[in-house]
Design a protein around this motif. Structure first.
Motif, short mmCIF file in Angstrom:
data_model
loop_
_atom_site.label_atom_id
_atom_site.label_comp_id
_atom_site.label_asym_id
_atom_site.label_seq_id
_atom_site.Cartn_x
_atom_site.Cartn_y
_atom_site.Cartn_z
N ASP A 56 35.06 35.11 51.71
CA ASP A 56 33.79 34.41 51.46
C ASP A 56 32.86 35.27 50.62
OD1 ASP A 56 33.28 36.41 53.26
OD2 ASP A 56 32.46 35.11 54.83
N SER A 96 30.00 34.26 44.93
CA SER A 96 29.02 33.19 44.75
C SER A 96 29.71 31.97 44.18
CB SER A 96 27.93 33.65 43.78
OG SER A 96 28.47 33.78 42.46
N PRO A 97 29.09 30.79 44.28
CA PRO A 97 29.71 29.60 43.68
C PRO A 97 30.00 29.77 42.19
CG PRO A 97 27.97 28.95 45.19
CD PRO A 97 27.89 30.45 45.07
N THR A 146 36.09 40.92 44.04
CA THR A 146 34.93 40.58 44.86
C THR A 146 33.93 41.72 44.97
OG1 THR A 146 36.09 41.27 46.87
CG2 THR A 146 36.27 38.95 46.24
#
Length: 289
Positions: A171, A174-175, A268
């Motif tokens: 997760d 970011s989008p 990430t």
């Protein structure tokens, strides 16, 4: 930041590699070392752009597209391509750019290729940094590989990319970042992705880690998996104990956890990984073996 220069290097009679070269930042009176950055499946040399500011001031940074990806030559039609073949390509690239000393930086499939290069004993290779790798791709991924191949063959690379993204990135993105990664990976040739996935079932881990003589840094995710990752689909993150077991077999190696919970930490958490890599290279140069 100036745009990288790009060049094509012939690595076989019928093949070339496209390479991004970041060489505009070092002092013009020095001959810097090279940093060779090796990407993973369905990627190309562009993925390393966030790392460049941390490495290119002191080094010439080489970001090739592996054969079959990006703007490099496609994989051969009739023969099986292997880790050894990709390593041969990169060794030819190093010959073409007249490298004196090179620091390998790699992730995912690229980490397997980096190990193959380091195991050959090339004296030009003076360090290796691995940011996100599987000690044994066949063991970790074999439950899913047939399913993944079918996804690509029947529905396309984008379907496979979207289905497996959480298991890769957790997760952490970011989008906007997630959308960029999906678009980049989805553009990879389906034939190359299928060939790469099928090859993973034959990769049981580095063949001779004890033969690696250069200082080696393993960067790993140090946080516990998120609830969504722990219960999510296709989590590719290996157990830290597996990484530690491999690291202990590599002479002159270190393991460094960073504050991350994803498998693909090079993507990430590029800033943390790049800072750790730059510091490791500097330490290696200050304390040669």
């Amino acid at each position: 930041m100036p745009a990288p220069s790009c060049a094509r290097f012939r690595v076989a009679t019928d093949a070339h590699l496209h390479c991004h070269i970041d060489d505009a930042y070092t002092d013009p009176w020095r001959t810097p070392d090279d940093v060779l950055m090796i990407h993973g499946i369905a990627e190309d040399g562009r993925i390393w752009a966030p790392w460049v500011p941390y490495l290119a001031r002191q080094h010439r940074v080489l970001r090739p597209d592996l054969r079959g990806y990006g703007q490099s030559s496609p994989l051969p039609e009739q023969t099986t391509f292997s880790i050894t073949d990709w390593a041969d390509d990169l060794q030819a690239l190093l010959d073409s750019v007249d490298c004196r000393r090179v620091h390998l930086v790699a992730t995912k499939l690229g980490a397997q290729i980096a190990f193959e290069l380091a195991q050959r004993g090339d004296p030009r290779i003076v360090s290796m940094t691995l940011a996100g790798m599987l000690p044994s791709p066949s063991r970790a991924l074999s439950p899913w590989l047939d399913e993944w191949v079918a996804l690509v063959e029947n529905h396309g690379v984008e379907t496979w990319t979207r289905a497996t993204m959480q298991g890769r990135m957790a997760d952490a993105l970011s989008p906007a970042a997630l959308g960029w990664w999906i678009a980049l990976m989805s553009a990879a040739p389906s034939r190359t992705v299928v060939a790469s996935l099928r090859m993973l079932s034959t990769l049981h881990g580095p063949s001779a880690p004890e033969s690696v003589t250069c200082p080696t840094l393993f960067i790993v995710a140090g946080q516990s998996p998120s609830p969504s990752e722990a219960t999510g689909t296709y989590s590719q993150r290996p157990a830290q104990a597996e990484i530690e077991q491999l690291q202990r077999r590599v002479p002159h190696s270190l393991l460094m956890p960073i504050a991350a919970n994803s498998f693909h930490i090079a993507a990430t958490h590029p800033d943390a990984c790049a800072r750790a890599t730059a510091a490791f290279i500097e330490q290696t140069l200050a304390n040669p073996q």
